[in-house]
Design a protein around this motif. Structure first.
Motif, mmCIF file in Angstrom:
data_model
loop_
_atom_site.group_PDB
_atom_site.id
_atom_site.type_symbol
_atom_site.label_atom_id
_atom_site.label_comp_id
_atom_site.label_asym_id
_atom_site.label_seq_id
_atom_site.Cartn_x
_atom_site.Cartn_y
_atom_site.Cartn_z
ATOM 1 N N SER A 4 3.475 21.196 -1.926
ATOM 2 C CA SER A 4 3.457 20.057 -2.893
ATOM 3 C C SER A 4 4.371 19.131 -2.180
ATOM 4 C CB SER A 4 4.471 20.639 -4.053
ATOM 5 O OG SER A 4 5.668 21.184 -3.517
ATOM 6 N N PHE A 5 5.119 19.477 -1.336
ATOM 7 C CA PHE A 5 5.846 18.219 -0.539
ATOM 8 C C PHE A 5 4.886 17.695 0.480
ATOM 9 C CE2 PHE A 5 7.719 17.470 3.685
ATOM 10 C CZ PHE A 5 8.382 16.323 3.487
ATOM 11 N N ALA A 6 3.746 18.556 0.828
ATOM 12 C CA ALA A 6 2.936 17.520 1.842
ATOM 13 C C ALA A 6 1.942 16.650 0.911
ATOM 14 C CB ALA A 6 1.887 18.743 2.556
ATOM 15 N N SER A 7 1.742 17.227 -0.295
ATOM 16 C CA SER A 7 0.852 16.341 -1.233
ATOM 17 C C SER A 7 1.806 14.971 -1.636
ATOM 18 C CB SER A 7 0.492 16.960 -2.440
ATOM 19 O OG SER A 7 -0.167 18.201 -2.074
ATOM 20 N N ALA A 8 3.021 15.208 -1.883
ATOM 21 C CA ALA A 8 3.667 13.999 -2.347
ATOM 22 C C ALA A 8 4.134 13.250 -1.198
ATOM 23 C CB ALA A 8 5.020 14.525 -2.974
ATOM 24 N N LEU A 9 4.378 13.656 -0.248
ATOM 25 C CA LEU A 9 4.517 12.674 1.003
ATOM 26 C C LEU A 9 3.279 11.963 1.581
ATOM 27 C CD1 LEU A 9 6.524 11.808 3.339
ATOM 28 C CD2 LEU A 9 5.943 13.673 4.744
ATOM 29 N N THR A 10 2.049 12.655 1.291
ATOM 30 C CA THR A 10 0.909 12.122 1.420
ATOM 31 C C THR A 10 0.729 10.697 0.755
ATOM 32 O OG1 THR A 10 -0.230 14.092 2.263
ATOM 33 C CG2 THR A 10 -1.720 12.265 1.552
ATOM 34 N N LEU A 11 1.121 10.959 -0.753
ATOM 35 C CA LEU A 11 0.877 10.048 -1.569
ATOM 36 C C LEU A 11 1.692 8.735 -1.314
ATOM 37 C CD1 LEU A 11 0.636 11.758 -5.098
ATOM 38 C CD2 LEU A 11 -0.948 10.344 -4.183
ATOM 39 N N LEU A 12 3.050 9.196 -1.082
ATOM 40 C CA LEU A 12 4.114 8.209 -0.487
ATOM 41 C C LEU A 12 3.550 7.379 0.852
ATOM 42 C CD1 LEU A 12 6.845 6.990 -0.358
ATOM 43 C CD2 LEU A 12 7.643 8.842 0.787
ATOM 44 N N LEU A 13 2.881 8.124 1.841
ATOM 45 C CA LEU A 13 2.548 7.349 2.824
ATOM 46 C C LEU A 13 1.444 6.372 2.525
ATOM 47 C CD1 LEU A 13 2.449 10.238 5.561
ATOM 48 C CD2 LEU A 13 4.048 8.223 5.440
ATOM 49 N N LEU A 14 0.401 6.846 1.530
ATOM 50 C CA LEU A 14 -0.747 5.995 1.284
ATOM 51 C C LEU A 14 -0.209 5.005 0.311
ATOM 52 C CD1 LEU A 14 -3.650 5.663 0.822
ATOM 53 C CD2 LEU A 14 -3.809 7.099 -1.259
ATOM 54 N N THR A 15 0.854 4.923 -0.409
ATOM 55 C CA THR A 15 1.118 3.913 -1.207
ATOM 56 C C THR A 15 1.800 2.868 -0.428
ATOM 57 O OG1 THR A 15 1.689 5.317 -3.020
ATOM 58 C CG2 THR A 15 2.957 3.413 -3.073
ATOM 59 N N CYS A 16 2.749 3.216 0.656
ATOM 60 C CA CYS A 16 3.152 2.391 1.573
ATOM 61 C C CYS A 16 2.231 1.697 2.502
ATOM 62 C CB CYS A 16 4.088 3.004 2.392
ATOM 63 S SG CYS A 16 5.713 3.703 1.749
ATOM 64 N N CYS A 17 1.296 2.458 2.832
ATOM 65 C CA CYS A 17 -0.017 1.680 3.645
ATOM 66 C C CYS A 17 -0.711 0.941 2.816
ATOM 67 C CB CYS A 17 -0.844 2.950 4.115
ATOM 68 S SG CYS A 17 -2.032 2.173 5.339
ATOM 69 N N ILE A 18 -0.816 0.919 1.729
ATOM 70 C CA ILE A 18 -1.592 0.038 0.860
ATOM 71 C C ILE A 18 -0.700 -1.267 0.492
ATOM 72 C CG2 ILE A 18 -2.400 -0.632 -1.515
ATOM 73 C CD1 ILE A 18 -3.314 2.447 -1.615
ATOM 74 N N TYR A 19 0.720 -0.906 -0.014
ATOM 75 C CA TYR A 19 1.545 -2.086 -0.015
ATOM 76 C C TYR A 19 1.841 -3.007 1.242
ATOM 77 C CZ TYR A 19 5.906 -4.390 -1.771
ATOM 78 O OH TYR A 19 6.913 -5.009 -1.810
ATOM 79 N N GLY B 115 -0.339 -3.237 3.470
ATOM 80 C CA GLY B 115 -1.723 -3.922 4.211
ATOM 81 C C GLY B 115 -1.975 -3.360 5.674
ATOM 82 N N GLY B 116 -1.511 -2.269 5.937
ATOM 83 C CA GLY B 116 -1.791 -1.564 7.126
ATOM 84 C C GLY B 116 -3.040 -0.535 7.216
ATOM 85 N N SER B 117 -3.376 -0.102 8.373
ATOM 86 C CA SER B 117 -4.422 0.540 8.508
ATOM 87 C C SER B 117 -3.828 2.005 9.258
ATOM 88 C CB SER B 117 -5.385 -0.003 9.442
ATOM 89 O OG SER B 117 -4.818 -0.382 10.591
ATOM 90 N N TRP B 118 -2.795 2.438 9.125
ATOM 91 C CA TRP B 118 -2.128 3.387 9.767
ATOM 92 C C TRP B 118 -1.869 4.786 9.094
ATOM 93 C CZ3 TRP B 118 2.016 4.958 6.699
ATOM 94 C CH2 TRP B 118 2.456 3.753 5.996
ATOM 95 N N PHE B 119 -2.597 4.939 7.778
ATOM 96 C CA PHE B 119 -2.404 5.998 7.157
ATOM 97 C C PHE B 119 -3.016 7.130 7.659
ATOM 98 C CE2 PHE B 119 -4.404 8.843 4.009
ATOM 99 C CZ PHE B 119 -3.407 9.265 3.421
ATOM 100 N N PHE B 120 -4.129 7.176 7.990
ATOM 101 C CA PHE B 120 -4.705 8.341 8.823
ATOM 102 C C PHE B 120 -3.797 9.068 9.838
ATOM 103 C CE2 PHE B 120 -7.748 10.637 11.460
ATOM 104 C CZ PHE B 120 -8.322 11.673 10.627
ATOM 105 N N ILE B 121 -3.203 8.129 10.787
ATOM 106 C CA ILE B 121 -2.504 8.726 11.751
ATOM 107 C C ILE B 121 -1.296 9.332 11.417
ATOM 108 C CG2 ILE B 121 -0.747 7.855 13.738
ATOM 109 C CD1 ILE B 121 -2.976 5.518 14.330
ATOM 110 N N ALA B 122 -0.618 8.977 10.381
ATOM 111 C CA ALA B 122 0.643 9.288 9.686
ATOM 112 C C ALA B 122 0.358 10.461 9.000
ATOM 113 C CB ALA B 122 1.049 8.251 8.758
ATOM 114 N N PHE B 123 -0.890 10.875 8.287
ATOM 115 C CA PHE B 123 -1.253 11.835 7.618
ATOM 116 C C PHE B 123 -1.318 13.084 8.484
ATOM 117 C CE2 PHE B 123 -4.840 14.500 5.957
ATOM 118 C CZ PHE B 123 -4.132 14.963 4.939
#
Length: 341
Positions: free
Chosen positions: A152-167, A169-177
């Motif tokens: 659950s933590f991994a899923s929620a943190l993934t959503l947080l990273l995706l939200t920040c990346c979209i907000y 306008g970055g392209s670093w989501f996959f690296i962070a994930f």
């Protein structure tokens, strides 16, 4: 309960029905093997907070477990369990209320200031991530609680990273994930193999499986970071392999070589010392570095200090390995003498 002895026998019987050792049951309950042994020998009762976990692991009902005895003891444990549930409910709903208030305030502020919902979604996913840890989703499951928290933590943190990346306008989501998954697997995969019912072959080869999985995920992280620079990626993979070799050798020595623990420790320390000594030289060769690696204990100028320090570290590793090897020899000789006598 009738007495501690009968309760202990009941625990031991159910544990054996599940084909669990005392150590395995202790790992699943996050207690010591000594604690389980004391329960089964009738020395102590488990803490009241462990009752639900024990029931979950052994597949018995709370009533079946607690009523292994007289009504007076049963009523006492029921009362204690009721108090514990009251405290647990207060803790859970208190946190939920605090999170709800924080979200409502941020929702109103975002609409009032920006006339739309923007950064509120970052707050929402941040609160969701916090919730997966405190008070966590374990309230909704009886089995595999640690796995539930991590997933659950991994899923929620993934959503947080995706939200920040979209907000942003970055392209670093996959690296962070992939970096997050790499870190979680490194930490928790050995724990999961240790505490959950997996095939014995997996437990037997757990160190090798964990090391190989970590190496595979490391390559994925490197590929994500350096996919646009194939030359640097190749060098990064090579230096990673160099760093993995001593780990693999130590895993083989510790897990599969049948010698006493002192010999294993001596061999592992010696391997780590030698590989660390040559690490700068390998990095220099791959990345055209300019680290000075010459050794001259009579000259501690800039051109020799790095090599001198590395040599001292190597000598320290080899000295420790030699001491452990001699202890191993002494223990072996002593054991043989005792067996002859």
């Amino acid at each position: 309960m009738k007495d501690k002895k009968s309760f202990g026998l009941f625990i031991a019987e159910k544990r054996k029905e599940k084909n669990l050792t005392q150590a395995e049951l202790a790992q699943m309950l996050f207690v010591t093997k000594t604690a389980v042994s004391k329960w089964e020998r009738g020395v102590t009762y488990p803490d009241i907070t462990l009752i639900s976990d024990i029931c979950s692991v052994l597949d018995v009902g709370e009533h079946e477990l607690i009523t292994e005895g007289n009504n007076g003891e049963y009523r006492k444990i029921q009362a204690d369990a009721k108090k514990y549930r009251c405290v647990s409910n207060t803790y859970f709903y208190g946190f939920c209320g605090a999170y709800a208030v924080a979200l409502l305030v941020c929702f109103i502020c975002n609409l009032a200031v920006n006339k739309t919902l923007s950064w509120f979604f970052i707050v929402l996913t941040s609160v969701l991530t916090a919730f997966t840890l405190f008070p966590s989703a374990t309230r909704f499951v009886n089995k595999y609680r640690l796995l539930t928290v991590v997933a659950s933590f991994a899923s929620a943190l993934t959503l947080l990273l995706l939200t920040c990346c979209i907000y942003t306008g970055g392209s670093w989501f996959f690296i962070a994930f992939v970096s997050v998954i790499f870190g979680l697997v490194c930490v928790f995969l050995p724990v999961f193999i240790g505490i959950y019912n997996v095939p014995r072959a997996v437990k037997r080869h757990a160190p090798a499986i964990c090391a190989a999985t970590d190496l595979f995920l490391l390559f994925i992280v490197l590929t994500a970071c350096l996919y646009s620079s194939p030359q640097d990626l190749g060098k990064a993979v090579l230096i990673s392999l160099y760093g993995f070799v001593p780990v693999a050798v130590c895993v083989v020595i510790i897990s599969y070589v049948k010698i006493n623990a002192y010999y294993k420790s001596a061999a592992s320390i010696a391997v780590l010392g030698v590989f660390s000594f040559f690490a700068d030289r390998v990095a220099n060769g791959l990345f055209n570095g300019e680290y000075a690696t010459s050794i001259d204990f009579w000259d501690w100028s800039a051109k020799n200090i790095n090599g001198n320090v590395q040599a001292i570290i190597l000598f320290a590793f080899l000295f420790a390995a030699t001491v452990l090897a001699f202890i191993g020899i002494y223990k072996t000789v002593k054991t043989k003498r005792e067996n002859k006598e």
